[in-house]
Design a protein around this motif. Structure first.
Motif, PDB file in Angstrom:
ATOM      1  N   LYS A 162      16.873 -17.599 -67.939  1.00 37.25           N
ATOM      2  CA  LYS A 162      17.316 -16.206 -68.004  1.00 37.25           C
ATOM      3  C   LYS A 162      17.660 -15.860 -69.454  1.00 37.25           C
ATOM      4  O   LYS A 162      18.706 -16.241 -69.972  1.00 37.25           O
ATOM      5  CB  LYS A 162      18.536 -16.008 -67.100  1.00 37.25           C
ATOM      6  N   GLU A 180      12.271  -8.548 -59.942  1.00 38.97           N
ATOM      7  CA  GLU A 180      12.516  -8.828 -61.359  1.00 38.97           C
ATOM      8  C   GLU A 180      13.434  -7.775 -61.974  1.00 38.97           C
ATOM      9  O   GLU A 180      13.415  -6.605 -61.584  1.00 38.97           O
ATOM     10  CB  GLU A 180      11.205  -8.890 -62.145  1.00 38.97           C
ATOM     11  N   GLU A 181      14.228  -8.205 -62.938  1.00 31.30           N
ATOM     12  CA  GLU A 181      15.078  -7.310 -63.718  1.00 31.30           C
ATOM     13  C   GLU A 181      14.871  -7.600 -65.208  1.00 31.30           C
ATOM     14  O   GLU A 181      14.559  -8.724 -65.597  1.00 31.30           O
ATOM     15  CB  GLU A 181      16.554  -7.524 -63.371  1.00 31.30           C
ATOM     16  N   THR A 220      16.285  -8.352 -68.739  1.00 31.78           N
ATOM     17  CA  THR A 220      17.530  -8.934 -69.236  1.00 31.78           C
ATOM     18  C   THR A 220      17.700  -8.787 -70.744  1.00 31.78           C
ATOM     19  O   THR A 220      18.790  -8.985 -71.270  1.00 31.78           O
ATOM     20  CB  THR A 220      17.610 -10.427 -68.877  1.00 31.78           C
ATOM     21  N   GLN A 248      14.185 -17.972 -59.501  1.00 30.26           N
ATOM     22  CA  GLN A 248      14.819 -18.618 -60.655  1.00 30.26           C
ATOM     23  C   GLN A 248      13.823 -18.805 -61.801  1.00 30.26           C
ATOM     24  O   GLN A 248      13.753 -19.858 -62.436  1.00 30.26           O
ATOM     25  CB  GLN A 248      15.428 -19.967 -60.264  1.00 30.26           C
ATOM     26  N   TRP A 253      13.838 -11.467 -65.376  1.00 26.90           N
ATOM     27  CA  TRP A 253      14.381 -12.577 -64.598  1.00 26.90           C
ATOM     28  C   TRP A 253      14.229 -12.277 -63.109  1.00 26.90           C
ATOM     29  O   TRP A 253      14.506 -11.155 -62.657  1.00 26.90           O
ATOM     30  CB  TRP A 253      15.842 -12.795 -64.926  1.00 26.90           C
ATOM     31  N   ASN A 254      13.772 -13.279 -62.354  1.00 27.74           N
ATOM     32  CA  ASN A 254      13.675 -13.177 -60.904  1.00 27.74           C
ATOM     33  C   ASN A 254      14.689 -14.140 -60.302  1.00 27.74           C
ATOM     34  O   ASN A 254      14.530 -15.358 -60.398  1.00 27.74           O
ATOM     35  CB  ASN A 254      12.256 -13.526 -60.437  1.00 27.74           C
ATOM     36  N   GLU A 255      15.732 -13.587 -59.735  1.00 29.84           N
ATOM     37  CA  GLU A 255      16.816 -14.411 -59.210  1.00 29.84           C
ATOM     38  C   GLU A 255      16.357 -15.280 -58.045  1.00 29.84           C
ATOM     39  O   GLU A 255      16.761 -16.439 -57.916  1.00 29.84           O
ATOM     40  CB  GLU A 255      17.982 -13.520 -58.767  1.00 29.84           C
TER      41      GLU A 255
END
Length: 518
Positions: free
Chosen positions: A510, A441-442, A444, A471, A466-468
């Motif tokens: 996101k 996770e980041e 945002t 998604q 957000w977890n790429e």
């Protein structure tokens, strides 16, 4: 017309202990009195919120256990919030509260003007004269909103290269009422907003701005219908690159591609932003905040010019950017001379400015300014501690984002794996980790409840993540002490909320920008 029904569940608690015996010249001489016990431990509200509208009905049914219920009288009392004394002639008096019912059960049709209120039940033993006040849950705070009002955390999100507008509701913000919907706009209108999101703004005249890399829209606050397209917002339309926006003292200020544009709401029929304000400057994405009722410092706002590495001013209805004069020898900071372009510039303590800068030696420092100072030759924000060495703050050199709530005296920063807080005015020289990010996770976006959201304004923080890989976007909600920046479960405990601190809500896209329209 909606009804808000409040029914009673839970166990008893004792709100008053009366004397064990007393003399009474009425129907009996001596009677044992065990006390008034009132069950209020679990009021349940169908809507789960305390925002109502004129014409709504509030129905409460508390139960009373008392050995002599025939002695009891009841009064439901309503007072403005905040409740303030008034000057009447030469005297200061507290206004008389309104009594909205004289029964144990309340069945009240809201018939007061929009605003903040508190209400409570006063139970009185007419024999002993003793009484006690009972407050419904949420400390009896009542927000009476105007018809059509819409209060929520609005979330500008990216989904498959386009922009959506989601809503998030929380019981920590008493003015909120409704259900969380991460895809609110697209669900309502069947389409998204073209382009990737850049910034969400709110104008006090009653609209939101949704800016994207392809333009943007002005949307009505309540139904989110399009009022104007991006091209219709400007007298001279620029290439869309909106970097910051603020509504301030009857004027709206916007930075687009390094230039300032101004909309004057204090001038009749002015609904468009000006051409770029003249000057040889490249504005950093920051506009200083200013008390809407203060003329201190004279200028409407302060910007940072990346070309000269200095702060500059804009005066109301001016045509150009103005530089600061020379700083006095007593000043601890010089607005005309920063060692580098800041990593971030934040508003803290209502109207002060914190520039986080890496100097020529690679040391990260906080430069503190008070641009509302009457003496514009000394705009030092914190006396001799107007420059703070932040090099002892854990992983601050790896920070990806900084944020300070406008009413806070602490700022937060996020790295790839954690969120930290630093107290600006406490004298601290280290940061405190408040949250470990789950793997992948980041952060945002970071935002906090603005001052209009009393009583939890400045204390409710939202960290969008957000977890790429999955998604999936989340909102991490904290109640935070605004001075230390650390978690503090004060109002949440006061409201009796059954949720952790922090509380995580998944299912968002996101999120790139958040705003509450108050």
């Amino acid at each position: 017309m909606r009804n808000i029904y409040i029914t009673l569940i839970g166990l008893l608690f004792i709100i008053a202990f009366l004397p064990s015996c007393y003399k009474d010249d009425g129907n009996y001489d001596y009677t044992e009195v065990n006390g008034i016990e009132i069950d209020t431990s679990g009021f349940y509200i169908n809507s789960s919120y305390y925002t109502v509208y004129p014409g709504d009905t509030i129905a409460l049914s508390p139960s009373i256990e008392y050995e002599h219920p025939e002695n009891l009288s009841y009064s439901w009392v309503l007072v403005p919030f905040p409740y303030e004394a008034e000057v009447v002639g030469n005297a200061t008096e507290w206004p008389a509260p309104d009594t909205i019912a004289h029964t144990l059960d309340l069945d009240w049709i809201v018939d007061v003007d929009p605003g903040g209120y508190r209400y409570y039940l006063e139970v009185k033993d007419t024999v002993t004269g003793l009484s006690k006040q009972i407050y419904p849950s949420y400390i009896n705070y009542l927000n009476v909103a105007t018809a059509g009002s819409f209060y929520a955390l609005m979330c500008l999100s990216e989904h498959e290269g386009q922009t959506d507008l989601g809503v998030y509701y929380t019981r920590l913000a008493l003015i909120f009422s409704g259900d969380t919907d991460p895809q609110y706009y697209s669900n309502k209108y069947g389409h998204m907003i073209p382009g990737k999101p850049t910034l969400l703004g709110y104008g006090s005249e009653g609209y939101y701005y949704t800016f994207t890399d392809q333009g943007g829209l002005r949307l009505d606050k309540n139904d989110f219908l399009t009022m104007e397209s991006f091209d219709e917002l400007f007298y001279t339309v620029p290439q869309s690159n909106v970097q910051d926006y603020i509504d301030q003292k009857s004027q709206e200020l916007l930075i687009n591609d390094g230039k300032l544009h101004v909309l004057n709401n204090n001038l009749s029929n002015d609904r468009k932003f000006s051409s770029a304000i003249a000057g040889d400057y490249k504005a950093f994405p920051y506009i200083s905040s200013k008390d809407k009722y203060s003329d201190a410092g004279n200028s409407l706002c302060t910007l940072f010019d990346e070309n000269s590495k200095s702060f500059v001013r804009y005066f109301s209805q001016g045509n150009n950017i103005v530089k600061y004069g020379a700083a006095s020898s007593e000043a601890y900071v010089d607005p005309n001379n920063l060692p580098n372009i800041p990593l971030a510039i934040l508003t803290y303590d209502y109207s002060k400015t914190c520039a986080i800068v890496k100097d020529e030696e690679g040391i990260i420092k906080a430069y503190l300014y008070n641009f509302l100072s009457e003496d514009d030759s000394d705009v030092s924000g914190n006396g001799s501690r107007s420059i703070i060495d932040l090099s002892n703050c854990e992983n601050i050199d790896q920070a990806t984002m900084f944020y300070s709530g406008p009413s806070a005296t602490a700022f937060h920063y996020a790295t790839s794996d954690a969120i930290y807080t630093f107290s600006i005015t406490s004298g601290a020289n280290t940061a405190t980790k408040i949250y470990d990010l789950p793997q992948g996770e980041e952060v945002t976006c970071i935002y906090s409840l603005p001052m209009g959201g009393f009583p939890t304004a400045g204390r409710v923080y939202w960290f969008a993540t957000w977890n790429e890989a999955s998604q999936d976007g989340s909102i991490v909600e904290f109640e935070i002490d605004p001075n230390s920046g650390e978690p503090s479960w004060f109002w949440g405990q006061m409201f009796g909320l059954d949720q952790p601190n922090p509380n995580v809500t998944n299912g968002f896209s996101k999120i790139k920008s958040m705003k509450v329209g108050i």
